[in-house]
Design a protein around this motif. Sequence first.
Motif, PDB file in Angstrom:
ATOM      1  N   TYR A  31       0.808  -1.207   0.000  1.00  0.00           N
ATOM      2  CA  TYR A  31       0.000   0.000   0.000  1.00  0.00           C
ATOM      3  C   TYR A  31       0.844   1.262   0.000  1.00  0.00           C
ATOM      4  O   TYR A  31       1.812   1.387   0.756  1.00  0.00           O
ATOM      5  CB  TYR A  31      -0.909   0.034   1.232  1.00  0.00           C
ATOM      6  N   ARG A  52       4.899   2.782  -1.903  1.00  0.00           N
ATOM      7  CA  ARG A  52       4.936   1.523  -1.167  1.00  0.00           C
ATOM      8  C   ARG A  52       6.288   1.269  -0.519  1.00  0.00           C
ATOM      9  O   ARG A  52       6.365   0.843   0.633  1.00  0.00           O
ATOM     10  CB  ARG A  52       4.600   0.373  -2.102  1.00  0.00           C
ATOM     11  N   ALA A  96      -4.577   7.397   4.949  1.00  0.00           N
ATOM     12  CA  ALA A  96      -5.326   6.570   4.023  1.00  0.00           C
ATOM     13  C   ALA A  96      -4.370   5.669   3.258  1.00  0.00           C
ATOM     14  O   ALA A  96      -3.235   6.066   2.961  1.00  0.00           O
ATOM     15  CB  ALA A  96      -6.106   7.443   3.048  1.00  0.00           C
ATOM     16  N   GLY A  98      -3.814   3.046  -0.139  1.00  0.00           N
ATOM     17  CA  GLY A  98      -4.297   2.710  -1.472  1.00  0.00           C
ATOM     18  C   GLY A  98      -3.190   2.105  -2.305  1.00  0.00           C
ATOM     19  O   GLY A  98      -2.089   1.865  -1.822  1.00  0.00           O
ATOM     20  N   GLY A  99      -3.489   1.907  -3.607  1.00  0.00           N
ATOM     21  CA  GLY A  99      -2.525   1.252  -4.467  1.00  0.00           C
ATOM     22  C   GLY A  99      -1.343   2.136  -4.846  1.00  0.00           C
ATOM     23  O   GLY A  99      -0.198   1.677  -4.907  1.00  0.00           O
ATOM     24  N   GLN A 106     -10.604   9.439  -3.641  1.00  0.00           N
ATOM     25  CA  GLN A 106     -11.231   8.268  -4.233  1.00  0.00           C
ATOM     26  C   GLN A 106     -10.243   7.153  -4.529  1.00  0.00           C
ATOM     27  O   GLN A 106     -10.643   6.004  -4.721  1.00  0.00           O
ATOM     28  CB  GLN A 106     -11.949   8.661  -5.532  1.00  0.00           C
ATOM     29  N   HIS A 107      -8.953   7.472  -4.569  1.00  0.00           N
ATOM     30  CA  HIS A 107      -7.951   6.450  -4.868  1.00  0.00           C
ATOM     31  C   HIS A 107      -7.599   5.593  -3.651  1.00  0.00           C
ATOM     32  O   HIS A 107      -6.837   4.642  -3.781  1.00  0.00           O
ATOM     33  CB  HIS A 107      -6.679   7.104  -5.400  1.00  0.00           C
ATOM     34  N   TYR A 108      -8.134   5.929  -2.500  1.00  0.00           N
ATOM     35  CA  TYR A 108      -7.754   5.234  -1.273  1.00  0.00           C
ATOM     36  C   TYR A 108      -8.923   4.408  -0.744  1.00  0.00           C
ATOM     37  O   TYR A 108     -10.041   4.905  -0.617  1.00  0.00           O
ATOM     38  CB  TYR A 108      -7.276   6.248  -0.221  1.00  0.00           C
ATOM     39  N   SER A 109      -8.628   3.166  -0.418  1.00  0.00           N
ATOM     40  CA  SER A 109      -9.676   2.237  -0.028  1.00  0.00           C
ATOM     41  C   SER A 109      -9.857   2.133   1.481  1.00  0.00           C
ATOM     42  O   SER A 109     -10.898   1.672   1.944  1.00  0.00           O
ATOM     43  CB  SER A 109      -9.369   0.849  -0.593  1.00  0.00           C
ATOM     44  N   SER A 110      -8.849   2.543   2.234  1.00  0.00           N
ATOM     45  CA  SER A 110      -8.932   2.412   3.686  1.00  0.00           C
ATOM     46  C   SER A 110      -8.543   3.728   4.340  1.00  0.00           C
ATOM     47  O   SER A 110      -7.571   4.375   3.916  1.00  0.00           O
ATOM     48  CB  SER A 110      -7.991   1.303   4.180  1.00  0.00           C
ATOM     49  N   TRP A 111      -9.271   4.073   5.392  1.00  0.00           N
ATOM     50  CA  TRP A 111      -9.074   5.335   6.089  1.00  0.00           C
ATOM     51  C   TRP A 111      -9.078   5.124   7.594  1.00  0.00           C
ATOM     52  O   TRP A 111      -9.798   4.263   8.100  1.00  0.00           O
ATOM     53  CB  TRP A 111     -10.194   6.322   5.747  1.00  0.00           C
TER      54      TRP A 111
END
Length: 121
Positions: A31, A52, A96, A98-99, A106-111
């Motif tokens: 991440y 990453r 946050a 993300g990939g 919006q590019h981040y899946s976890s907060w």
Amino acid sequence: VQLVESGGGLVQAGDSLNLSCAFSGRIFQAYAVAWFRRTPGKEREFIAGISRGGGNTHYANSVKGRFTISRDNNKKMVSLQMNSLKPEDTAVYFCAAGGVVASTPQHYSSWGPGTQVTVSS
């Protein structure tokens, strides 16, 4: 994936704070991580991001030269060192995951839930 921020507080203008973001769950090294902040009535604002492996960092112009993002993949931790704080830095700060590093939420899946930073003048 779970993220938890810590290190916020009340400081005076010119002071420093170090925020931490603890990561738990899947492979941390998969991440990119970023810090955003939000003030009442405004959208989340990208502050800083780190790739990453930690080799690439990106900063908003508003914090460039004052804030430093870093990560420790062994400890699964990302830090945000904030120096020369200004009253306009007052906000809730979120990390946050993300990939890739991107400036849009919006590019981040976890907060994380956020930590309050208040800078008095």
